[in-house]
Enzyme design. Structure first.
Site, PDB file in Angstrom:
ATOM      1  N   ALA A 210      44.655   2.642  49.478  1.00  0.00           N
ATOM      2  CA  ALA A 210      45.930   3.359  49.542  1.00  0.00           C
ATOM      3  C   ALA A 210      45.746   4.871  49.633  1.00  0.00           C
ATOM      4  O   ALA A 210      46.725   5.600  49.766  1.00  0.00           O
ATOM      5  CB  ALA A 210      46.778   3.019  48.309  1.00  0.00           C
ATOM      6  N   LYS A 243      50.498   7.744  51.403  1.00  0.00           N
ATOM      7  CA  LYS A 243      49.929   8.991  50.901  1.00  0.00           C
ATOM      8  C   LYS A 243      49.270   9.797  52.012  1.00  0.00           C
ATOM      9  O   LYS A 243      49.531  10.988  52.141  1.00  0.00           O
ATOM     10  CB  LYS A 243      48.896   8.681  49.816  1.00  0.00           C
ATOM     11  CG  LYS A 243      49.486   8.453  48.446  1.00  0.00           C
ATOM     12  CD  LYS A 243      49.988   7.087  48.227  1.00  0.00           C
ATOM     13  CE  LYS A 243      50.565   6.928  46.825  1.00  0.00           C
ATOM     14  NZ  LYS A 243      51.044   5.569  46.593  1.00  0.00           N
TER      15      LYS A 243
END
Ligand code: LMR
Length: 394
Positions: A210, A243
């Site tokens: 992530a 992100k």
């Protein structure tokens, strides 16, 4: 009918967002939810995203449905970003999902469909939502040792010993880079040993990635994922664009299932499309399309990579500043781990009482397990945090 519902526990990370908003103190510092903030405290739209949105507005002439697995061009672009040419393309099934969380959820459901009795080995600690989703799906979890409370690094011997108890039909959930919530990561040699254990036990790895680009660099952060995918017969990879493209609210993620051969890929691809259909039909497209445009256009890609690298460097700078400030105030090196950790988070390694004291007395908001979002700091708030950490006696 709904009076039978039971109140659900609030998400510990998201509850902090509201508490912080309600705090009137001007000196408050938000180190809760994992979002990047620049020096002025804003979470900006990245330049390349703005450019791609502009182009999209000009060029897009329909918003008709894509495929159940999303636009194949998005899968191609993301597979290239995460896996490069580590595994043959025709062995990879992939489906766009609503964010990285959607990819994680679909991965767990795919595991459950294939092996209802599968145990999922999870690092202790891991992202709390991993545990929450597994519990919701009624899947068996087995924690493996991960964080060493003394060194604030990885308890590698404990991890290996625990992973050796996995067997074929079990799944081992790993963080591809920038471990959430600790910030402590395996080095390349340690990854090799984990891959060896996976091969010995026959357990299937699932990687949650992530924060690619937030740790040691875009390629560096995916190196372990590539090596692992190439070494094992099959694996699942849940990737998030929230992100590294700064498109948190667009919900953009991709689930990849790497199979041993092309025939198995086709079964996996059908399963991923089926799972999407059951849960939400078509995945969100806007963020995925922007990511595809950026990754397939040389100029946009170069601009995105440059901005991402600035973000990464600024987080590294904050780590160095915080470790230095704490060294000065404490007269010891015991906070040196902060500059070793990578990614958005570091686990300070203190008690929930001290975390509470930091919030009540000093207006510092971090998750109860003492996870700090380093990207929530800036040059001015680092000294405030360092003084508060020393004042409460961490
Ligand atoms: C976090 O861990 O703070 C992020 O992944 C955001 C979230 O959804 O929890």
């Amino acid at each position: 009918m709904f009076e039978t519902l039971q109140a659900q526990p609030a998400d510990k990370i998201l509850a902090l967002v509201q508490m912080y908003r309600d705090d009137p103190r001007a000196t408050k510092v938000d180190l809760g939810v994992g979002v990047y903030k620049d020096a002025t405290g804003l979470t900006p739209v990245m330049r390349a995203i703005k450019s791609a949105e502009h182009l999209l507005w000009e060029q897009q002439d329909t918003k008709v449905y894509t495929g159940l697995a999303g636009d194949p061009a998005f899968a191609d672009a993301m597979i290239e970003l995460v896996l490069g040419d580590a595994v043959p393309r025709d062995t990879i099934a992939a489906a766009a999902t609503p964010g990285g969380t959607g990819a994680v959820r679909q991965a767990f459901e795919m595991i459950q469909m294939a092996r209802p009795e599968a145990r999922v080995f999870v690092s202790d600690p891991t992202w709390p939502n991993h545990l929450s989703i597994l519990k919701y799906l009624n899947m068996e979890m087995v924690p493996y040792r991960y964080f060493d409370d003394d060194s604030r690094g990885v308890d590698f011997d404990g991890m290996i010993a625990d992973l050796k108890t996995a067997k074929k039909g079990d799944v081992v959930l790993l963080h591809g880079c920038c471990h959430n919530p600790t910030g402590a990561n395996l080095n390349a040699t340690e990854w090799d040993a984990v891959i060896e254990v996976l091969l010995q036990t026959g357990a299937t790895p699932m990687i949650d990635i992530a924060y690619q680009g937030f740790g040691d660099g875009l390629q560096e952060d995916a190196a372990a994922t590539c090596k692992l995918a190439a070494a094992v017969p099959e694996c699942l990879i849940a990737a998030s664009c929230s992100k590294n493209f700064g498109i948190y609210r667009e919900r953009t993620g991709l689930l990849m299932a790497v199979a041993a051969n092309a025939a198995a890929q086709s079964l996996n691809q059908g399963t991923l499309a089926f799972l999407n259909r059951q849960n939400f039909s078509f995945p969100p497209d806007h963020g995925a399309r922007l990511v595809t445009m950026i990754l397939t256009d040389d100029a946009l890609r170069a601009d995105w990579m440059a901005e991402l690298e600035d973000v990464r460097q600024s987080m590294l700078g904050l780590r160095t500043q915080l470790a230095g400030e704490l060294q000065r105030l404490s007269g010891s090196d015991r906070f040196g781990f902060l500059s070793q950790h990578r990614g958005m988070f570091s686990r300070l390694g203190t008690t929930p009482d001290k975390v509470e004291e930091l919030r009540v007395k000093h207006g510092i908001y971090m998750v109860g397990d003492s996870r700090m979002n380093i990207a929530g700091l800036n040059a001015n708030s680092v000294p405030v945090l360092a003084q508060a950490i020393i004042a409460v006696g961490v």
